[in-house]
Design an enzyme around this catalytic site. Sequence first.
Site, mmCIF file in Angstrom:
data_model
loop_
_atom_site.group_PDB
_atom_site.id
_atom_site.type_symbol
_atom_site.label_atom_id
_atom_site.label_comp_id
_atom_site.label_asym_id
_atom_site.label_seq_id
_atom_site.Cartn_x
_atom_site.Cartn_y
_atom_site.Cartn_z
ATOM 1 N N GLN A 1 1.665 -2.383 -13.289
ATOM 2 C CA GLN A 1 1.075 -3.704 -13.091
ATOM 3 C C GLN A 1 1.001 -4.462 -14.409
ATOM 4 O O GLN A 1 1.224 -5.676 -14.456
ATOM 5 C CB GLN A 1 -0.324 -3.595 -12.473
ATOM 6 N N LYS B 1 -9.763 4.152 -3.648
ATOM 7 C CA LYS B 1 -9.320 5.176 -2.695
ATOM 8 C C LYS B 1 -9.758 6.563 -3.169
ATOM 9 O O LYS B 1 -9.639 6.894 -4.348
ATOM 10 C CB LYS B 1 -7.791 5.155 -2.544
ATOM 11 N N ASP C 1 -12.097 -5.549 -8.376
ATOM 12 C CA ASP C 1 -11.699 -4.142 -8.434
ATOM 13 C C ASP C 1 -10.405 -3.951 -9.227
ATOM 14 O O ASP C 1 -10.015 -2.811 -9.520
ATOM 15 C CB ASP C 1 -11.553 -3.561 -7.015
ATOM 16 N N LYS D 1 -18.320 -4.165 2.103
ATOM 17 C CA LYS D 1 -17.139 -5.012 2.233
ATOM 18 C C LYS D 1 -17.143 -5.731 3.578
ATOM 19 O O LYS D 1 -17.398 -5.125 4.619
ATOM 20 C CB LYS D 1 -15.858 -4.183 2.108
ATOM 21 N N ARG E 1 -2.759 7.088 -1.356
ATOM 22 C CA ARG E 1 -2.257 6.251 -0.275
ATOM 23 C C ARG E 1 -1.046 6.895 0.389
ATOM 24 O O ARG E 1 -0.288 7.617 -0.255
ATOM 25 C CB ARG E 1 -1.847 4.868 -0.811
ATOM 26 N N HIS F 1 -8.016 -10.344 1.240
ATOM 27 C CA HIS F 1 -7.111 -11.098 0.372
ATOM 28 C C HIS F 1 -7.512 -12.566 0.279
ATOM 29 O O HIS F 1 -7.050 -13.287 -0.617
ATOM 30 C CB HIS F 1 -5.668 -11.065 0.914
ATOM 31 N N LYS G 1 -14.495 -5.985 8.284
ATOM 32 C CA LYS G 1 -14.298 -4.795 9.107
ATOM 33 C C LYS G 1 -15.142 -4.928 10.377
ATOM 34 O O LYS G 1 -16.277 -5.382 10.336
ATOM 35 C CB LYS G 1 -14.727 -3.525 8.359
ATOM 36 N N THR G 2 -14.571 -4.528 11.501
ATOM 37 C CA THR G 2 -15.301 -4.503 12.764
ATOM 38 C C THR G 2 -15.040 -3.164 13.439
ATOM 39 O O THR G 2 -14.277 -2.338 12.940
ATOM 40 C CB THR G 2 -14.824 -5.623 13.709
ATOM 41 N N THR H 1 0.992 -3.375 1.644
ATOM 42 C CA THR H 1 0.668 -2.075 2.233
ATOM 43 C C THR H 1 0.489 -2.152 3.750
ATOM 44 O O THR H 1 0.282 -1.145 4.410
ATOM 45 C CB THR H 1 -0.618 -1.514 1.599
ATOM 46 N N HIS I 1 -5.182 -9.596 5.034
ATOM 47 C CA HIS I 1 -6.448 -9.550 5.758
ATOM 48 C C HIS I 1 -7.487 -10.372 4.997
ATOM 49 O O HIS I 1 -7.189 -10.957 3.947
ATOM 50 C CB HIS I 1 -6.913 -8.098 5.946
#
Length: 408
Positions: free
Chosen positions: A172, A83, A193, A228, A87, A49, A231-232, A41, A46
Amino acid sequence: MRNVYDILKERGFTEQATHEEEIRELLGKESVTFYIGFDPTADSLHVGHFVTIMAMSHMQKAGHRPIALIGGGTAMVGDPTGKTDMRKMMTEETIAHNAECFKKQLSRFIEFGEDKAIMVNNADWLLNLNYVSFLREIGIHFSVNRMLTYESYKTRMEKGLSFLEFNYTLMQSYDFLELYRRYNCKLQLGGNDQWSNILGGVELIRRIGHDDAYGMTFSLLTTSEGKKMGKTEKGAIWLDPEKTSPYDFYQYWRNVADADVKKCLSLLTFLPMDEVNRLSALEGAKINEAKEVLAYEVTKIVHGEEEAKKAQTAAKALFGGGAQGGSIPTTEISKDEFKDGMDLISLLQKTGLAPSRSEGRRLIQQGGIKVQDQKVTDLDYLVTEKDFSENALMIQKGKKVFHRVQLI
């Protein structure tokens, strides 16, 4: 050799398993082919993963065969998990480009080749499916009532779940069946998740008549407060050095909360657990030693030893004295001067790193200037407050000259 299931459990990876005892027994008696899926995606993996990548590496080191499944087909639909809105739909060209980026990155962590890990793309079978045949063979095994209880769908029911996304679990699940048939893949792994999607695949294979399909999920990378990680203010922490520099990557781990040190050392490094326990037990200011080890080890795995050493050197120079020991030259400048940005050449003059604008231009053009360990070649580069970390910014000239800019 220890059973890899025990290693993963001790380090805090495992969350849920479809058949815990059977999985442990299987992993202890034979080389198991397993898979983890990565939907492309974005054009980089990141840190979210990275837990599953580390688990994949532990599994391979223990003699099991990984399949890295690139979701070139599933990305056409989009996973609704986590989400609140659908998406963004991506073009086939974008998905193909992202998939290639993922392949290159995964090759840094997993050994691919004959009798080693393999990489496949589910676009190879999903994009050519006959829809009616798929419904007759696969759809018949899924209960809509049950699917609506899955967390991945429940969170979307308020705003509306499209039929497009409703197909994701079937797709999936079908991936697992295809990998079972093609490669004798018996185990699917993924983040916690993904539990409902993984469960769908295991149950599909078993309903078709095979009782040796299993699923297991891993901890998500969250803080002690349940938020999570990765993230910044600048956005996600990427594994691509062009998107998140090795220095910024190092600094992220160097600055984790004290309460998160043990979890990160356990999940994101290969340090023995005795050492993890020793480091995470440090108290007061000494816990910073553990954070430095964490930052160095994770950066070494993702970006290599050389980049990890450079990031460590720059960080020590910036926050704890000179790059080679001793105090580092520092210039204090008012925050107001960076409100609209200050061009780098002017900053080089202010700090004395360049005696003139022409010399500043020459240094930048020749690649001799780094800002926060990131080489800058743009003559019009503007330094803003966002470039600073803890009100400090490191400029490096050449290989050995470091200068700190401190906001006041």
